[in-house]
Motif scaffolding. Structure first.
Motif, PDB file in Angstrom:
ATOM      1  N   ALA A 121      -5.637 -30.172 -10.727  1.00  0.00           N
ATOM      2  CA  ALA A 121      -6.085 -31.460 -11.270  1.00  0.00           C
ATOM      3  C   ALA A 121      -6.674 -32.367 -10.200  1.00  0.00           C
ATOM      4  O   ALA A 121      -7.168 -33.455 -10.527  1.00  0.00           O
ATOM      5  N   VAL A 122      -6.643 -31.938  -8.930  1.00  0.00           N
ATOM      6  CA  VAL A 122      -7.244 -32.757  -7.865  1.00  0.00           C
ATOM      7  C   VAL A 122      -8.371 -32.006  -7.167  1.00  0.00           C
ATOM      8  O   VAL A 122      -8.890 -32.457  -6.145  1.00  0.00           O
ATOM      9  N   GLN A 123      -8.760 -30.855  -7.714  1.00  0.00           N
ATOM     10  CA  GLN A 123      -9.830 -30.066  -7.121  1.00  0.00           C
ATOM     11  C   GLN A 123     -11.166 -30.420  -7.778  1.00  0.00           C
ATOM     12  O   GLN A 123     -11.198 -30.821  -8.943  1.00  0.00           O
ATOM     13  N   PRO A 124     -12.297 -30.283  -7.038  1.00  0.00           N
ATOM     14  CA  PRO A 124     -13.602 -30.462  -7.670  1.00  0.00           C
ATOM     15  C   PRO A 124     -13.709 -29.527  -8.881  1.00  0.00           C
ATOM     16  O   PRO A 124     -13.147 -28.431  -8.858  1.00  0.00           O
ATOM     17  N   PRO A 125     -14.352 -29.983  -9.961  1.00  0.00           N
ATOM     18  CA  PRO A 125     -15.234 -31.146 -10.049  1.00  0.00           C
ATOM     19  C   PRO A 125     -14.543 -32.484 -10.320  1.00  0.00           C
ATOM     20  O   PRO A 125     -15.211 -33.464 -10.601  1.00  0.00           O
ATOM     21  N   VAL A 126     -13.200 -32.544 -10.240  1.00  0.00           N
ATOM     22  CA  VAL A 126     -12.509 -33.819 -10.406  1.00  0.00           C
ATOM     23  C   VAL A 126     -12.804 -34.692  -9.189  1.00  0.00           C
ATOM     24  O   VAL A 126     -12.526 -34.285  -8.052  1.00  0.00           O
ATOM     25  N   PRO A 127     -13.366 -35.882  -9.357  1.00  0.00           N
ATOM     26  CA  PRO A 127     -13.704 -36.716  -8.198  1.00  0.00           C
ATOM     27  C   PRO A 127     -12.447 -37.311  -7.570  1.00  0.00           C
ATOM     28  O   PRO A 127     -11.505 -37.684  -8.280  1.00  0.00           O
ATOM     29  N   PRO A 128     -12.389 -37.415  -6.235  1.00  0.00           N
ATOM     30  CA  PRO A 128     -11.235 -38.039  -5.589  1.00  0.00           C
ATOM     31  C   PRO A 128     -11.225 -39.543  -5.832  1.00  0.00           C
ATOM     32  O   PRO A 128     -12.270 -40.155  -6.057  1.00  0.00           O
ATOM     33  N   SER A 129     -10.031 -40.121  -5.807  1.00  0.00           N
ATOM     34  CA  SER A 129      -9.902 -41.571  -5.970  1.00  0.00           C
ATOM     35  C   SER A 129      -9.559 -42.202  -4.631  1.00  0.00           C
ATOM     36  O   SER A 129      -8.590 -41.794  -3.982  1.00  0.00           O
ATOM     37  N   PRO A 130     -10.328 -43.201  -4.182  1.00  0.00           N
ATOM     38  CA  PRO A 130     -10.027 -43.849  -2.902  1.00  0.00           C
ATOM     39  C   PRO A 130      -8.735 -44.648  -2.944  1.00  0.00           C
ATOM     40  O   PRO A 130      -8.209 -45.020  -1.886  1.00  0.00           O
ATOM     41  N   ASP A 131      -8.203 -44.892  -4.142  1.00  0.00           N
ATOM     42  CA  ASP A 131      -6.990 -45.706  -4.268  1.00  0.00           C
ATOM     43  C   ASP A 131      -5.718 -44.868  -4.340  1.00  0.00           C
ATOM     44  O   ASP A 131      -4.626 -45.418  -4.485  1.00  0.00           O
ATOM     45  N   ILE A 132      -5.869 -43.543  -4.252  1.00  0.00           N
ATOM     46  CA  ILE A 132      -4.710 -42.652  -4.378  1.00  0.00           C
ATOM     47  C   ILE A 132      -4.565 -41.813  -3.110  1.00  0.00           C
ATOM     48  O   ILE A 132      -5.549 -41.288  -2.587  1.00  0.00           O
ATOM     49  N   ARG A 133      -3.354 -41.678  -2.616  1.00  0.00           N
ATOM     50  CA  ARG A 133      -3.041 -40.754  -1.516  1.00  0.00           C
ATOM     51  C   ARG A 133      -2.304 -39.566  -2.109  1.00  0.00           C
ATOM     52  O   ARG A 133      -1.330 -39.737  -2.855  1.00  0.00           O
ATOM     53  N   LEU A 134      -2.755 -38.372  -1.814  1.00  0.00           N
ATOM     54  CA  LEU A 134      -2.147 -37.149  -2.313  1.00  0.00           C
ATOM     55  C   LEU A 134      -1.317 -36.526  -1.209  1.00  0.00           C
ATOM     56  O   LEU A 134      -1.834 -36.220  -0.129  1.00  0.00           O
ATOM     57  N   LEU A 135      -0.027 -36.322  -1.472  1.00  0.00           N
ATOM     58  CA  LEU A 135       0.904 -35.861  -0.450  1.00  0.00           C
ATOM     59  C   LEU A 135       1.450 -34.486  -0.811  1.00  0.00           C
ATOM     60  O   LEU A 135       2.091 -34.331  -1.860  1.00  0.00           O
ATOM     61  N   PRO A 136       1.222 -33.471   0.031  1.00  0.00           N
ATOM     62  CA  PRO A 136       1.797 -32.147  -0.231  1.00  0.00           C
ATOM     63  C   PRO A 136       3.250 -32.100   0.229  1.00  0.00           C
ATOM     64  O   PRO A 136       3.719 -32.964   0.971  1.00  0.00           O
ATOM     65  N   PHE A 137       3.955 -31.070  -0.230  1.00  0.00           N
ATOM     66  CA  PHE A 137       5.346 -30.866   0.148  1.00  0.00           C
ATOM     67  C   PHE A 137       5.436 -29.803   1.233  1.00  0.00           C
ATOM     68  O   PHE A 137       4.659 -28.852   1.255  1.00  0.00           O
ATOM     69  N   ARG A 138       6.396 -29.961   2.112  1.00  0.00           N
ATOM     70  CA  ARG A 138       6.618 -29.004   3.187  1.00  0.00           C
ATOM     71  C   ARG A 138       7.242 -27.725   2.636  1.00  0.00           C
ATOM     72  O   ARG A 138       8.008 -27.747   1.685  1.00  0.00           O
ATOM     73  N   GLY A 139       6.928 -26.591   3.272  1.00  0.00           N
ATOM     74  CA  GLY A 139       7.530 -25.320   2.883  1.00  0.00           C
ATOM     75  C   GLY A 139       7.071 -24.877   1.507  1.00  0.00           C
ATOM     76  O   GLY A 139       5.903 -24.977   1.162  1.00  0.00           O
ATOM     77  N   LYS A 140       7.994 -24.388   0.687  1.00  0.00           N
ATOM     78  CA  LYS A 140       7.660 -23.961  -0.676  1.00  0.00           C
ATOM     79  C   LYS A 140       7.680 -25.191  -1.561  1.00  0.00           C
ATOM     80  O   LYS A 140       8.736 -25.756  -1.848  1.00  0.00           O
ATOM     81  N   PRO A 141       6.511 -25.647  -2.022  1.00  0.00           N
ATOM     82  CA  PRO A 141       6.458 -26.882  -2.802  1.00  0.00           C
ATOM     83  C   PRO A 141       6.948 -26.657  -4.225  1.00  0.00           C
ATOM     84  O   PRO A 141       6.982 -25.521  -4.724  1.00  0.00           O
ATOM     85  N   PRO A 142       7.333 -27.729  -4.931  1.00  0.00           N
ATOM     86  CA  PRO A 142       7.580 -27.587  -6.367  1.00  0.00           C
ATOM     87  C   PRO A 142       6.300 -27.132  -7.058  1.00  0.00           C
ATOM     88  O   PRO A 142       5.198 -27.513  -6.648  1.00  0.00           O
ATOM     89  N   SER A 143       6.438 -26.303  -8.064  1.00  0.00           N
ATOM     90  CA  SER A 143       5.252 -25.695  -8.667  1.00  0.00           C
ATOM     91  C   SER A 143       5.554 -25.286 -10.097  1.00  0.00           C
ATOM     92  O   SER A 143       6.685 -25.405 -10.572  1.00  0.00           O
TER      93      SER A 143
END
Length: 321
Positions: free
Chosen positions: A245-267
């Motif tokens: 849901a954050v990959q192109p062609p979805v445009p990024p939002s300058p007002d949102i910070r996207l934070l990944p999780f360390r190690g094995k992320p929730p999925s």
């Protein structure tokens, strides 16, 4: 009793109105009403409660209508089996997808599927998980893309890929300044914006909240993933977003910070699901392989604005890529 009359009964069960059921069946209302009466006479029971402005099936009528769906679906499977024996890669496949996956996955896979199966007609139905499961069971869908786990011995689930979640926070949120990836415990005591009941993503997010010690934000439930995204951009709160849901062609939002999780992320694990009795099983295995071939980089939980990732340098005009 014949298939035509069973189809009329199913149409009446779906539309709960003689006029609309007749239109959907491409017959006149008197014709449909007469055939339903004949079916009742043959079975010796009332199938329909007739009121001036509404139609309801009797308890036995509802049960017979559900059995009629299965009979009609099995007859359709016979025709499908015969047709696919002559041309396995042609025909129609009715595929269900849930709303937090369909618009973000399809742009990446449909061109590949059209190239691989040029004679295939792929009919897409976007519905919530419970509706997809109901339509699969009664034969109105041939297959569905759903999140695991599923608990239905009548359905075969073919795993496709695992999609990590990212935490979306407003640029003003304290977590937005982090220079490293998140740990689950970083969500302790946070309150997340979630979708309304019926979305599988809501259940998945609640599972993450339970593991992390977080909770749902009271007083708000979104109807769509895009509403959640806009609420985060407006600084209302934080939420979990699937990576696609954050990959192109979805445009990024300058007002949102996207934070990944360390190690094995929730999925969430996505699978293609179909009835074990389906005549399409062999072909659906081939179709599943095309979905499974989704480029792996689309599933990496490391967006352009993730912590520790340097922004891309602008290329000089005319530079070669």
């Amino acid at each position: 009793m014949n298939l035509r009359d069973l189809r009329y009964l199913v149409a009446l069960a779906d539309h709960k109105h003689f006029g609309r059921a007749a239109a959907a069946s491409f017959v006149s209302q008197p014709t449909l009403s007469t055939q339903i009466r004949k079916l009742e006479d043959e079975l010796g029971v009332a199938l329909v409660e007739r009121a001036p402005r509404r139609v309801m099936l009797t308890p036995v009528g509802r049960e017979i209508a559900e059995r009629a769906r299965k009979v009609i679906a099995e007859v359709a499977q016979m025709g499908e089996l015969a047709r696919r024996s002559q041309d396995p890669e042609a025909g129609t496949v009715r595929l269900g997808l849930f709303p937090t996956l369909a618009p973000y996955l399809l742009p990446h896979v449909l061109p590949r599927i059209r190239a691989r199966f040029p004679r295939l007609e792929l009919l897409l139905v976007e519905e919530k998980t419970d509706q997809i499961l109901a339509r699969l069971r009664d034969g109105r869908l041939d297959a569905g893309l759903l999140a695991l786990p599923l608990h239905d011995e009548q359905l075969h689930a073919e795993p496709l890929f695992e999609e990590p979640f990212l935490l979306a926070v407003p640029q003003s949120h304290p977590l937005a300044t982090r220079a490293r990836a998140l740990e689950l415990h970083d969500l302790d005591h946070e309150h997340l914006l979630l979708l309304e009941e019926g979305h599988c993503l809501r259940d998945q997010a609640l599972d993450v909240c339970r593991l992390a010690g977080a909770a749902e934000r009271d007083g708000f439930r979104a109807t769509s993933l895009e509403t959640l995204r806009q609420m985060v951009a407006a600084g209302v709160g934080i939420t979990l977003l699937p990576t696609l849901a954050v990959q192109p062609p979805v445009p990024p939002s300058p007002d949102i910070r996207l934070l990944p999780f360390r190690g094995k992320p929730p999925s969430r694990e996505i699978a293609m699901v179909w009835r074990r009795s389906s005549a399409m099983g062999g072909f659906l295995q081939q179709l599943a392989r095309e979905f499974r071939a989704l480029p792996r980089e689309l599933l990496r939980a490391a967006p352009e604005n993730a912590p520790g990732k340097a922004p891309a340098k602008a290329r000089p005009r005319g530079a070669r890529r």
